[in-house]
Design a protein around this motif. Structure first.
Motif: not given
Length: 285
Positions: A64-69, A74-82, A157-162
């Motif tokens: 489950a953690s591997a899927v969440a990460q 993906s979201l990390l790269a998108a946030a830094y690109k935007a 942030a929600c993914v990190i908390a999960s």
């Protein structure tokens, strides 16, 4: 929380800020993220034969953690690109400990002391202070806020908390924090690499030829950072470790000022002081 655990978590925070800076400064944030993830997976594969295997009870949490990460990277790269690192990083890392603290009691039965709750609030207030300071006209040119970057960062942030809560349980069941961490990175790195080879094969191979060193430095940074944090979760409460780990924003600000040449306003220094005060409260609590 013992002095050793605090020192380990703070070192993990430094490593986390460092590999995030590597991703942000890369020519292609997504491909740099892939290289970092694959680097961590390769290091893990080399070490796994020499460590004890995690207990079977932890395997579902590991998966489950591997899927969440995968979603996290993906979201990390998108946030830094935007948007800017100084905008996205505080939102991602500042929201997560608050969510962990709120969820850890009903889900895993952990309650923070009054002082530790004050520390969580102080750290979160300081990090959000950095965010709001960046939006003021005086510093608008330093950190340009965008709706897309904000959405990606808050979603992450929600993914990190999960995955923090998932791994807080899984690593305790594993009986082998090092192996548990490494298997997460192997599974995550394999999934991310497979997706990229299917969709951006040529771009990844060309990028890796000139940027391969990012896999080594970034891979070690992310693996060591999260491995140390998970070990700390076996010694102290998940919420306390999660909150203290978010002091990585202090190191991120220092890296931004010294290496990325960003200017630090008085408002930002005030927010940083709040984070430092929260770290001391967490230690005292």
């Amino acid at each position: 929380m013992s002095g050793l655990v605090v020192a380990v978590v703070l070192f993990a925070a430094l490593l986390h800020a460092s590999w995030n800076a590597i991703v942000k400064s890369g020519k292609d944030t997504f491909l740099t993220t892939v290289l970092v993830s694959v680097g961590a997976a390769l290091i893990s594969l080399a070490v796994l034969p020499f460590v004890h295997a995690p207990a079977p009870a932890s395997w579902p949490y590991m998966a489950a953690s591997a899927v969440a990460q995968l979603a996290y990277y993906s979201l990390l790269a998108a946030a830094y690109k935007a948007g800017d690192m100084s905008h996205a990083y505080p939102l991602m890392r500042g929201s997560a400990p608050l969510l962990v603290a709120l969820a850890s009691w009903p889900l895993i039965g952990e309650r923070l002391s009054g002082m530790q709750m004050g520390a969580v609030a102080c750290i979160c207030a300081g990090i959000f202070g950095l965010y709001f300071a960046a939006r003021l006209p005086a510093t608008a040119g330093i950190a340009k806020s965008t709706g897309r970057a904000t959405a990606f960062a808050l979603g992450n942030a929600c993914v990190i908390a999960s995955y923090t809560l998932i791994d807080g349980i899984g690593v305790r069941l594993s009986g082998a924090p090092a192996a548990y961490t490494m298997w997460i990175f192997v599974l995550n790195g394999a999934g991310l690499l497979l997706w990229t080879l299917m969709h951006r094969r040529a771009g990844l191979l060309a990028y890796a030829q000139t940027q391969w060193h990012l896999a080594a430095f970034g891979g070690f940074g992310t693996l060591a950072s999260y491995g140390l944090a998970l070990w700390a979760m076996t010694q102290a409460s998940v919420a306390a470790v999660a909150a203290l780990r978010e002091t990585s924003i202090l190191f991120a600000i220092a890296i931004a000022a010294l290496f990325l040449r960003e200017k630090i306003s008085p408002r930002r220094y005030l927010a940083i002081a709040l984070i430092a005060a929260g770290a001391m409260l967490m230690r005292a609590g």
